[in-house]
Design a protein around this motif. Structure first.
Motif, PDB file in Angstrom:
ATOM      1  N   ASP A 246      -8.790  -9.178  33.039  1.00 45.23           N
ATOM      2  CA  ASP A 246      -7.348  -8.675  33.057  1.00 45.23           C
ATOM      3  C   ASP A 246      -6.593  -8.773  32.001  1.00 45.23           C
ATOM      4  O   ASP A 246      -5.654  -8.214  31.505  1.00 45.23           O
ATOM      5  CB  ASP A 246      -6.653  -9.227  34.638  1.00 45.23           C
ATOM      6  CG  ASP A 246      -7.385  -8.552  35.567  1.00 45.23           C
ATOM      7  OD1 ASP A 246      -7.708  -7.224  35.517  1.00 45.23           O
ATOM      8  OD2 ASP A 246      -7.079  -9.107  36.650  1.00 45.23           O
TER       9      ASP A 246
ATOM     10  N   GLN B  10      -1.968  -8.653  28.545  1.00 38.42           N
ATOM     11  CA  GLN B  10      -2.627  -7.820  29.957  1.00 38.42           C
ATOM     12  C   GLN B  10      -3.371  -6.512  29.249  1.00 38.42           C
ATOM     13  O   GLN B  10      -3.068  -6.108  28.152  1.00 38.42           O
ATOM     14  CB  GLN B  10      -1.743  -7.509  30.708  1.00 38.42           C
ATOM     15  CG  GLN B  10      -2.210  -7.514  32.386  1.00 38.42           C
ATOM     16  CD  GLN B  10      -0.950  -7.557  33.154  1.00 38.42           C
ATOM     17  OE1 GLN B  10       0.131  -7.320  33.060  1.00 38.42           O
ATOM     18  NE2 GLN B  10      -1.552  -7.697  34.407  1.00 38.42           N
ATOM     19  N   TYR B  11      -4.321  -6.382  29.867  1.00 37.85           N
ATOM     20  CA  TYR B  11      -5.277  -5.265  29.595  1.00 37.85           C
ATOM     21  C   TYR B  11      -4.438  -3.974  29.369  1.00 37.85           C
ATOM     22  O   TYR B  11      -4.986  -2.971  28.531  1.00 37.85           O
ATOM     23  CB  TYR B  11      -6.348  -4.848  30.776  1.00 37.85           C
ATOM     24  CG  TYR B  11      -5.670  -4.102  31.992  1.00 37.85           C
ATOM     25  CD1 TYR B  11      -5.948  -3.076  32.085  1.00 37.85           C
ATOM     26  CD2 TYR B  11      -5.356  -5.058  33.154  1.00 37.85           C
ATOM     27  CE1 TYR B  11      -5.595  -2.246  33.425  1.00 37.85           C
ATOM     28  CE2 TYR B  11      -5.055  -4.703  34.084  1.00 37.85           C
ATOM     29  CZ  TYR B  11      -4.910  -3.089  34.439  1.00 37.85           C
ATOM     30  OH  TYR B  11      -4.607  -2.640  35.437  1.00 37.85           O
TER      31      TYR B  11
ATOM     32  N   LYS C 206     -10.896  -2.428  31.134  1.00 39.56           N
ATOM     33  CA  LYS C 206     -11.289  -3.529  31.760  1.00 39.56           C
ATOM     34  C   LYS C 206     -12.790  -3.349  32.237  1.00 39.56           C
ATOM     35  O   LYS C 206     -13.616  -4.273  32.008  1.00 39.56           O
ATOM     36  CB  LYS C 206     -10.599  -3.632  33.152  1.00 39.56           C
ATOM     37  CG  LYS C 206      -9.052  -4.389  32.957  1.00 39.56           C
ATOM     38  CD  LYS C 206      -8.670  -5.004  34.272  1.00 39.56           C
ATOM     39  CE  LYS C 206      -8.877  -3.921  35.464  1.00 39.56           C
ATOM     40  NZ  LYS C 206      -8.281  -4.400  36.646  1.00 39.56           N
TER      41      LYS C 206
END
Length: 316
Positions: free
Chosen positions: A104, A140-141, A97
């Motif tokens: 995110d 999502q990351y 991130k």
């Protein structure tokens, strides 16, 4: 001096809050999102390939969000529901991130990502009802994927009409990963219960309990993972008190009265035949709404058949 120090600390705190809000409000940029997409889906030989599965076994967590009960057809033994399935699975799609503006998650079309081929085993609309069609997947990351394919389903359900209209029905929705054996793709529950947060109550049926169960399917010595979402419904019987129960009770009373009519009155045979015809009409109307199966026999069927038998004996 005390007041001066107090206001100084308040000013520093206010400045830090503004800086933090500014940081979060400007965390997302199109440039950073483009960099993430290019980093994850580059065209090199070592880039992401949606035809290749993640490391075995792939654990898929499934949750069923039950939205509405469309129908519960007793005669056809069909359960119609509307909801969606929430699927989480770990993947190779991760990024740092801090290197991409603290983003995110990103969104990509379904066809760019590998996802499990989930089918509804007991669907009656199609022999093979697939979940998902041009849906968006959220990445999502940390490599978790959220996939929410909507589902308007018509599934088979074994209806028990023994105590109609005071009956309750238990129906299952069977989800399986057909094509990938359990050692490759393993299905598990994301939550311990069916999600009813957005469920809209039905006017005829009340949902009593829900449960979940895991099982396995065996085909050609291969074992496939399966999930069962079970729901139990109870009928609101108020409407049937006047349309079914009350006429049945009156007809039963009239059947009992036939044995007290004197034969000399000359109307006994005509009265019995009239009541017999009424019972036959009620039985026909009732049978039209019942499933054509001998597995479960309704108590009302027994009452109607007994009344017809008594009246036939009275005519003889």
């Amino acid at each position: 001096m005390i007041y001066k120090g107090f206001y100084t600390r308040r000013g520093i705190l206010f400045l830090l809050i503004c800086t933090d809000l500014l940081k979060h409000s400007t965390s997302y940029t199109v440039s950073d999102a483009n960099k993430i997409h290019k980093f994850l889906f580059n065209s090199t030989d070592e880039g992401y390939n949606n035809l290749v599965l993640p490391d075995y076994p792939v654990n898929i967590s499934v949750e069923y969000n039950f939205l509405a009960l469309n129908s519960l057809d007793i005669k056809e033994q069909i359960l119609g529901t509307t909801g969606w399935f929430t699927v989480w699975n770990d993947s190779r799609l991760t990024w740092d991130k801090s290197s991409y503006g603290d983003i995110d998650y990103i969104f990509v079309p379904e066809d760019k990502i590998w996802h499990p081929e989930l089918i509804v085993q007991n669907s009656i609309v199609q022999l093979r009802k697939n979940l998902g069609a041009d849906q968006t997947i959220r990445i999502q990351y940390n490599g978790e994927l959220r996939w929410e394919p909507p589902a308007v389903l018509s599934t088979s359900c074994d209806m028990d009409v023994t105590y109609f209209p005071y009956d309750s029905q238990t129906c299952d929705i069977e989800i399986a990963s057909w094509g990938f054996s359990v050692d490759i793709v393993n299905l598990e529950f994301y939550k311990t219960h069916i999600n009813l947060e957005d469920f809209r109550p039905d006017e005829e049926w009340e949902i009593i309990t829900t449960s979940q169960q895991t099982s396995n399917l065996t085909e050609d010595e291969l074992v496939f993972s399966e999930l069962l979402f079970r729901m139990k419904f109870k009928r609101y019987y108020g409407h049937y008190l006047m349309s079914v129960i009350f006429p049945t009770i009156l007809t039963a009373i009239l059947t009992f009265v036939t044995f007290f009519l004197p034969l000399e009155s000359g109307d006994k045979i005509g009265y019995i035949l009239t009541v017999l015809l009424a019972l036959a009409v009620l039985l026909t109307l009732f049978s039209d709404s019942m499933p054509t199966t001998s597995k479960h026999t309704s108590v009302l069927d027994i009452v109607f058949c007994s009344g017809i038998s008594y009246l036939t004996f009275g005519v003889l």
